[in-house]
Design a protein around this motif. Structure first.
Motif, PDB file in Angstrom:
ATOM      1  N   ILE A 147      37.879  34.802  51.374  1.00 47.95           N
ATOM      2  CA  ILE A 147      38.212  35.591  50.177  1.00 47.95           C
ATOM      3  C   ILE A 147      38.365  34.620  49.010  1.00 47.95           C
ATOM      4  O   ILE A 147      39.228  33.748  49.023  1.00 47.95           O
ATOM      5  N   LEU A 148      37.500  34.765  48.006  1.00 53.30           N
ATOM      6  CA  LEU A 148      37.595  33.994  46.773  1.00 53.30           C
ATOM      7  C   LEU A 148      37.917  34.954  45.640  1.00 53.30           C
ATOM      8  O   LEU A 148      37.446  36.092  45.640  1.00 53.30           O
ATOM      9  N   TYR A 149      38.690  34.487  44.683  1.00 54.86           N
ATOM     10  CA  TYR A 149      39.120  35.358  43.587  1.00 54.86           C
ATOM     11  C   TYR A 149      38.328  35.101  42.315  1.00 54.86           C
ATOM     12  O   TYR A 149      38.062  33.968  41.950  1.00 54.86           O
ATOM     13  N   THR A 150      37.947  36.188  41.684  1.00 56.61           N
ATOM     14  CA  THR A 150      37.201  36.113  40.443  1.00 56.61           C
ATOM     15  C   THR A 150      37.740  37.148  39.478  1.00 56.61           C
ATOM     16  O   THR A 150      38.153  38.231  39.893  1.00 56.61           O
ATOM     17  N   SER A 151      37.776  36.822  38.193  1.00 55.27           N
ATOM     18  CA  SER A 151      38.233  37.774  37.188  1.00 55.27           C
ATOM     19  C   SER A 151      37.084  38.666  36.768  1.00 55.27           C
ATOM     20  O   SER A 151      36.033  38.175  36.355  1.00 55.27           O
ATOM     21  N   GLY A 152      37.297  39.960  36.873  1.00 56.34           N
ATOM     22  CA  GLY A 152      36.290  40.913  36.421  1.00 56.34           C
ATOM     23  C   GLY A 152      36.648  41.425  35.047  1.00 56.34           C
ATOM     24  O   GLY A 152      37.327  40.769  34.271  1.00 56.34           O
ATOM     25  N   THR A 153      36.205  42.618  34.737  1.00 58.96           N
ATOM     26  CA  THR A 153      36.454  43.178  33.412  1.00 58.96           C
ATOM     27  C   THR A 153      37.868  43.741  33.292  1.00 58.96           C
ATOM     28  O   THR A 153      38.284  44.132  32.210  1.00 58.96           O
ATOM     29  N   THR A 154      38.598  43.816  34.376  1.00 59.05           N
ATOM     30  CA  THR A 154      39.992  44.246  34.307  1.00 59.05           C
ATOM     31  C   THR A 154      40.882  43.024  34.190  1.00 59.05           C
ATOM     32  O   THR A 154      40.434  41.896  34.324  1.00 59.05           O
ATOM     33  N   SER A 155      42.174  43.249  33.980  1.00 55.03           N
ATOM     34  CA  SER A 155      43.059  42.122  33.694  1.00 55.03           C
ATOM     35  C   SER A 155      43.461  41.341  34.943  1.00 55.03           C
ATOM     36  O   SER A 155      43.890  40.213  34.853  1.00 55.03           O
ATOM     37  N   VAL A 160      37.068  38.591  46.516  1.00 56.06           N
ATOM     38  CA  VAL A 160      35.700  38.840  46.995  1.00 56.06           C
ATOM     39  C   VAL A 160      35.617  38.426  48.462  1.00 56.06           C
ATOM     40  O   VAL A 160      35.760  37.247  48.797  1.00 56.06           O
ATOM     41  N   LEU A 161      35.396  39.405  49.331  1.00 55.07           N
ATOM     42  CA  LEU A 161      35.339  39.146  50.774  1.00 55.07           C
ATOM     43  C   LEU A 161      33.898  38.955  51.224  1.00 55.07           C
ATOM     44  O   LEU A 161      33.052  39.834  51.032  1.00 55.07           O
ATOM     45  N   THR A 162      33.619  37.791  51.800  1.00 53.41           N
ATOM     46  CA  THR A 162      32.299  37.529  52.374  1.00 53.41           C
ATOM     47  C   THR A 162      32.425  37.352  53.882  1.00 53.41           C
ATOM     48  O   THR A 162      33.443  36.885  54.386  1.00 53.41           O
ATOM     49  N   THR A 163      31.379  37.729  54.594  1.00 56.06           N
ATOM     50  CA  THR A 163      31.331  37.531  56.051  1.00 56.06           C
ATOM     51  C   THR A 163      30.678  36.186  56.360  1.00 56.06           C
ATOM     52  O   THR A 163      30.102  35.538  55.483  1.00 56.06           O
ATOM     53  N   TYR A 357      35.311  44.136  47.769  1.00 53.35           N
ATOM     54  CA  TYR A 357      36.491  43.603  47.093  1.00 53.35           C
ATOM     55  C   TYR A 357      37.690  43.911  47.978  1.00 53.35           C
ATOM     56  O   TYR A 357      37.921  45.060  48.352  1.00 53.35           O
ATOM     57  N   TRP A 358      38.439  42.859  48.300  1.00 51.93           N
ATOM     58  CA  TRP A 358      39.542  42.973  49.255  1.00 51.93           C
ATOM     59  C   TRP A 358      40.574  44.028  48.802  1.00 51.93           C
ATOM     60  O   TRP A 358      41.163  43.921  47.730  1.00 51.93           O
ATOM     61  N   GLY A 359      40.744  45.051  49.655  1.00 53.61           N
ATOM     62  CA  GLY A 359      41.755  46.072  49.392  1.00 53.61           C
ATOM     63  C   GLY A 359      41.477  46.952  48.197  1.00 53.61           C
ATOM     64  O   GLY A 359      42.373  47.654  47.717  1.00 53.61           O
TER      65      GLY A 359
END
Length: 492
Positions: A147-155, A160-163, A357-359
């Motif tokens: 799980i890596l975190y990225t900022s999207g258009t929300t605050s 981001v969950l990858t297999t 997207y995780w959760g």
């Protein structure tokens, strides 16, 4: 066994990692990751996809921890070593990670979790006393891996969950496209909580049996010293780093410049990514190194999707063509494919695309079309068979120094300051950073913004801190009361 880890058995005595001058072989990496897996498992046979957050400095221990989590059946959640506590807490709480691994130097930062009985808290150095005689769990490729975190258009950032299958596809695609081999030697200077540093550099090199040398604290002088040793033949960085290297090169004597040019001319590949590369920087780098940088395009959710060719023309200002196995289309606002020469949103399909997207099932659903295309939010145009990025479809995303930064997230923090009544954050063009984070402040009186920056850095990572401020009586707004950010940009 996962392919990345299985490949380490092909040449166990080969040097895999150089960390603070010490060499570690692939056998060392296999042994240490086995010990980390044993420590995490305890009396269990499988972590069964439990998220494991880890805060470990870039180097041998980082890789051993990452591999150990995967070998034990966990989901790796790398924490940024420069983030303040609130940002770390957000990731730990959002992933609901109940297992945390730290390097010695970060133990105090996460001390509250060590005291909480709900968490299993490990120091990576403690793994040295573990051994495991029985077989580690067999990990199928369809299991969640990272799980890596990225900022999207929300605050708020999204996980981001990858297999393992996604990751293997991302790695193998680049290994083939960029012709990685066990003869390669690369310098790792990129953050290891982002796909660029983790996949493009670290995993591609180790998959190929190459050697990775770590430089934890970036210094243009140190990078050039390593170049002069003559071992490196592959280099990857973001435009901001190339800008800093050019600035350092210009301070050198003519003799030193010649020596560096000769050393760099022996490299087989130099790559730039994570932000648009100014043509002026690309041309200057060609002049001083002999290399026309290979520019590519990707994001956390898809790995790398588009690249200029390894062989053939590398076109300045363009990201190139889709990589093998990647399906790409550009569409208009109605989702209809556009013709070459017309701008459209990049949409991607293929085995490298993330799971979810995780959760956040609603956010996941919104990010895909009904027929399964991932909507990147990036606008591009196809020009003579090369794609060129035009920008984001949302003005609230700022690309600075290789990071994608949410203006909304920064605004939310700024509004908590007692002196600030309102604010607007935008990105303005900058040759070194790509975009510069700037903020317009509405306050009863002007105050010291240096103190404001210190206040912000206690609450957010430093790269999100605005570089320029202006004080204005009120923010420009439309008839609906929404801030018109294009008008705000003009004020800078």
């Amino acid at each position: 066994m996962l392919q990345l880890i299985a490949n380490a058995k092909n040449n166990p005595k080969k040097v895999a990692i150089v960390d603070q001058g010490k060499e570690y072989t692939y056998q060392d990496l296999s042994n240490s990751s086995n010990a980390v897996a044993s420590m995490l498992l305890g009396d269990k046979s499988d972590l069964n996809e439990s998220p494991v957050a880890f805060m470990v400095s870039p180097g041998f221990d980082y890789v051993a921890t990452q591999w150990g989590i995967w070998r034990a059946g966990g989901i790796a959640v790398p924490l940024c070593i420069t983030y303040p506590l609130p940002s770390l807490q957000y990731v730990i709480e959002d992933t609901q990670a109940s297992i945390i691994v730290v390097g010695e130097e970060y133990q105090n930062i996460l001390n509250e979790y060590q005291k909480d009985p709900k968490f299993k808290f490990f120091n990576v150095s403690d793994s040295k006393q573990f051994s495991r005689s029985f077989t580690l769990p067999e990990i199928s490729k369809d299991r969640p891996a990272m799980i890596l975190y990225t900022s999207g258009t929300t605050s708020l950032p999204k996980g981001v969950l990858t297999t393992h299958a996604n990751i293997e596809s991302q790695i193998s695609t680049l290994v083939k496209a960029w012709e990685w081999s066990s003869d390669d030697y690369i310098l790792e200077i990129l953050p290891l909580h982002h796909v660029h540093g983790i996949i493009n550099v670290l995993c591609c090199a180790l998959w190929s049996g190459a050697t990775v040398e770590f430089l934890n604290q970036f210094s243009a002088k140190e990078v050039f010293k390593i170049f002069l040793k003559g071992k490196l033949n592959v280099f990857m960085a973001v435009p901001t780093i190339y800008f800093k290297l050019i600035s350092e090169w210009e301070k050198l004597s003519e003799e030193e410049q010649k020596e560096l040019h000769q050393a760099m001319s022996n490299f087989r590949l130099m790559i730039s990514g994570s932000a648009a590369l100014p043509v002026s920087v690309m041309e200057k780098w060609k002049e001083i190194s002999g290399h026309y940088l290979l520019e590519r395009y990707g994001m956390t959710e898809i790995g790398m999707a588009v690249s200029n060719p390894y062989h053939g023309e590398r076109r300045a200002g363009h990201i190139g063509q889709p990589l093998p196995g990647v399906l790409l289309r550009t569409v208009d606002e109605e989702g209809q494919p556009v013709n070459a020469g017309d701008p459209g949103e990049i949409q991607i399909k293929g085995p490298s695309v993330f799971k979810e997207y995780w959760g956040k099932p609603e956010a996941t659903a919104k990010s895909f079309t009904e027929d399964g295309w991932f909507k990147t939010g990036d606008i591009a145009v196809l020009e003579d068979n090369y794609y060129r990025i035009l920008g984001r479809d949302s003005i609230d995303i700022i690309k600075s120094g290789g990071y994608k930064i949410s203006a909304l997230e920064i605004e939310e923090v700024l509004r908590k300051h007692t002196e600030i009544k309102d604010c607007g954050v935008v990105g303005i063009p900058d040759e070194e950073w790509g975009e510069l984070v700037v903020a317009a402040l509405v306050a009863d009186k002007e105050f010291d913004t240096k103190e404001l920056n210190s206040w912000i850095r206690e609450r957010m990572p430093s790269y999100k801190t605005p570089r320029k401020y202006i004080f204005i009586p009120d923010l420009p707004r439309n008839v609906m009361g929404k801030v018109t950010k294009n008008e705000l940009k003009k004020l800078f």
